[in-house]
Write an enzyme that holds these catalytic residues in place. Structure first.
Site, PDB file in Angstrom:
ATOM      1  N   CYS A  63       0.834  -1.194   0.000  1.00 41.80           N
ATOM      2  CA  CYS A  63       0.000   0.000   0.000  1.00 41.80           C
ATOM      3  C   CYS A  63       0.873   1.249   0.000  1.00 41.80           C
ATOM      4  O   CYS A  63       1.780   1.379   0.827  1.00 41.80           O
ATOM      5  CB  CYS A  63      -0.914  -0.029   1.219  1.00 41.80           C
ATOM      6  SG  CYS A  63      -1.903   1.459   1.415  1.00 41.80           S
ATOM      7  N   CYS A  66       0.050   3.228   3.455  1.00 41.79           N
ATOM      8  CA  CYS A  66       0.451   2.789   4.807  1.00 41.79           C
ATOM      9  C   CYS A  66       1.560   1.750   4.787  1.00 41.79           C
ATOM     10  O   CYS A  66       1.972   1.264   5.830  1.00 41.79           O
ATOM     11  CB  CYS A  66      -0.757   2.253   5.562  1.00 41.79           C
ATOM     12  SG  CYS A  66      -1.275   0.603   5.004  1.00 41.79           S
ATOM     13  N   CYS A 113     -36.141 -33.222  19.308  1.00 44.78           N
ATOM     14  CA  CYS A 113     -37.030 -34.119  20.038  1.00 44.78           C
ATOM     15  C   CYS A 113     -37.232 -35.359  19.177  1.00 44.78           C
ATOM     16  O   CYS A 113     -37.589 -35.237  18.003  1.00 44.78           O
ATOM     17  CB  CYS A 113     -38.360 -33.428  20.310  1.00 44.78           C
ATOM     18  SG  CYS A 113     -39.636 -34.572  20.870  1.00 44.78           S
ATOM     19  N   CYS A 126     -29.500 -31.152  33.870  1.00 34.97           N
ATOM     20  CA  CYS A 126     -30.333 -32.348  33.903  1.00 34.97           C
ATOM     21  C   CYS A 126     -30.446 -32.997  32.519  1.00 34.97           C
ATOM     22  O   CYS A 126     -30.720 -32.323  31.532  1.00 34.97           O
ATOM     23  CB  CYS A 126     -31.719 -31.989  34.425  1.00 34.97           C
ATOM     24  SG  CYS A 126     -32.801 -33.406  34.547  1.00 34.97           S
ATOM     25  N   CYS A 131     -39.870 -32.289  26.123  1.00 35.50           N
ATOM     26  CA  CYS A 131     -40.056 -31.421  24.953  1.00 35.50           C
ATOM     27  C   CYS A 131     -41.120 -30.381  25.271  1.00 35.50           C
ATOM     28  O   CYS A 131     -42.209 -30.718  25.736  1.00 35.50           O
ATOM     29  CB  CYS A 131     -40.466 -32.261  23.751  1.00 35.50           C
ATOM     30  SG  CYS A 131     -40.858 -31.255  22.304  1.00 35.50           S
ATOM     31  N   CYS A 134     -44.226 -31.097  22.510  1.00 32.84           N
ATOM     32  CA  CYS A 134     -45.133 -32.258  22.567  1.00 32.84           C
ATOM     33  C   CYS A 134     -45.103 -32.959  23.918  1.00 32.84           C
ATOM     34  O   CYS A 134     -45.782 -33.963  24.101  1.00 32.84           O
ATOM     35  CB  CYS A 134     -44.791 -33.247  21.457  1.00 32.84           C
ATOM     36  SG  CYS A 134     -43.261 -34.165  21.745  1.00 32.84           S
ATOM     37  N   CYS A 139     -34.222 -39.185  27.333  1.00 36.13           N
ATOM     38  CA  CYS A 139     -32.866 -39.010  27.864  1.00 36.13           C
ATOM     39  C   CYS A 139     -32.049 -38.212  26.857  1.00 36.13           C
ATOM     40  O   CYS A 139     -31.996 -38.548  25.674  1.00 36.13           O
ATOM     41  CB  CYS A 139     -32.217 -40.374  28.101  1.00 36.13           C
ATOM     42  SG  CYS A 139     -30.460 -40.257  28.484  1.00 36.13           S
TER      43      CYS A 139
HETATM   44 ZN   LIG Z   1     -29.570 -42.080  28.162  1.00 38.10          ZN
HETATM   45 ZN   LIG Z   2      -2.885   0.803   3.320  1.00 37.47          ZN
HETATM   46 ZN   LIG Z   3     -41.384 -33.040  20.991  1.00 33.80          ZN
END
Ligand SMILES: [Zn+2]
Ligand SMILES: [Zn+2]
Ligand SMILES: [Zn+2]
Ligand SMILES: [Zn+2]
Length: 204
Positions: A63, A66, A113, A126, A131, A134, A139
């Site tokens: 440049c 700069c 889900c 946990c 869900c 629904c 798990c």
């Molecule tokens: Zn499981």
């Molecule tokens: Zn420059």
């Molecule tokens: Zn669901």
């Protein structure tokens, strides 16, 4: 009125010197930017640009404003010690790894889900999920239907799941949950004592 005359009049109207200079620079830049050989500087602190001859065959341009070294072919700061091919190959690998990482991160906090496929985000520790759409319970780790687990026991979890626990005979079961070795010993002695008493009772 010709365009030239209009520009002249407009310039006169810009009485503020600063504005006028800005206009001059701006129109120069617009004219330059339309040139195919125009390249802008990639330094984050510089907004200059210039004509670069030679195209991607001579990828480095310094440049004039700069002194920052840029790569025309890769459109980024000049990559010291790497050819354009090497640089681009490395970036591809890095981007692939970044994608993989962010995908893995997303998977850690977001799953579907298994019942209604609504996206579910995990926001606490946990693993028993419900869900919100629904009300299906499952798990987080192995997607097993949690209502079945509640009804029938932990052997229903997938064998690779943290919560999987096989059905054992009752005594073994208690033996396995004793954590302190002394407790285990005491428990065994109790069992033996109980067996002895049972034996004596039978003899009597
Ligand atoms: Zn499981
Ligand atoms: Zn420059
Ligand atoms: Zn669901
Ligand atoms: Zn390059």
């Amino acid at each position: 009125m010709s365009t030239g005359a209009w520009v002249q009049r407009s310039k006169k109207k810009m009485s503020n010197k600063k504005h006028f200079e800005k206009y001059e620079q701006g129109s120069l830049r617009v004219a330059l930017a339309e040139d195919d050989e125009y390249r802008h500087c990639f330094s984050t602190t510089c907004d200059a640009g210039q004509l670069h001859h030679g195209g991607v065959d001579q990828p480095i341009f310094t440049c004039q404003s700069c002194q920052h070294k840029n790569c025309v072919a890769c459109e980024i700061d000049w990559h010291v010690d790497e050819t354009c091919d090497q640089y681009q190959a490395r970036r591809r690998t890095e981007r692939g790894e970044e994608d993989e990482r962010s995908r893995a991160e997303m998977e850690k906090i977001s799953k579907e889900c298994p019942e209604c496929h609504a996206p579910i985000e995990k926001n606490d520790g946990c693993d028993h999920m419900t869900c919100s759409k629904c009300r299906h319970e499952f798990c987080w780790l192995c997607f097993v239907d949690y209502r079945n687990v509640r009804r029938e026991g932990n052997q229903l979890y997938n064998k690779s799941c943290l919560y999987y626990y096989p059905i054992l005979r009752e005594a073994e079961d208690e033996f396995l949950v004793a954590e302190d070795p002394e407790d285990e010993l005491g428990f065994l002695q109790e069992l033996e004592a109980a067996a002895r008493i049972a034996g004596q009772n039978e003899d009597a």
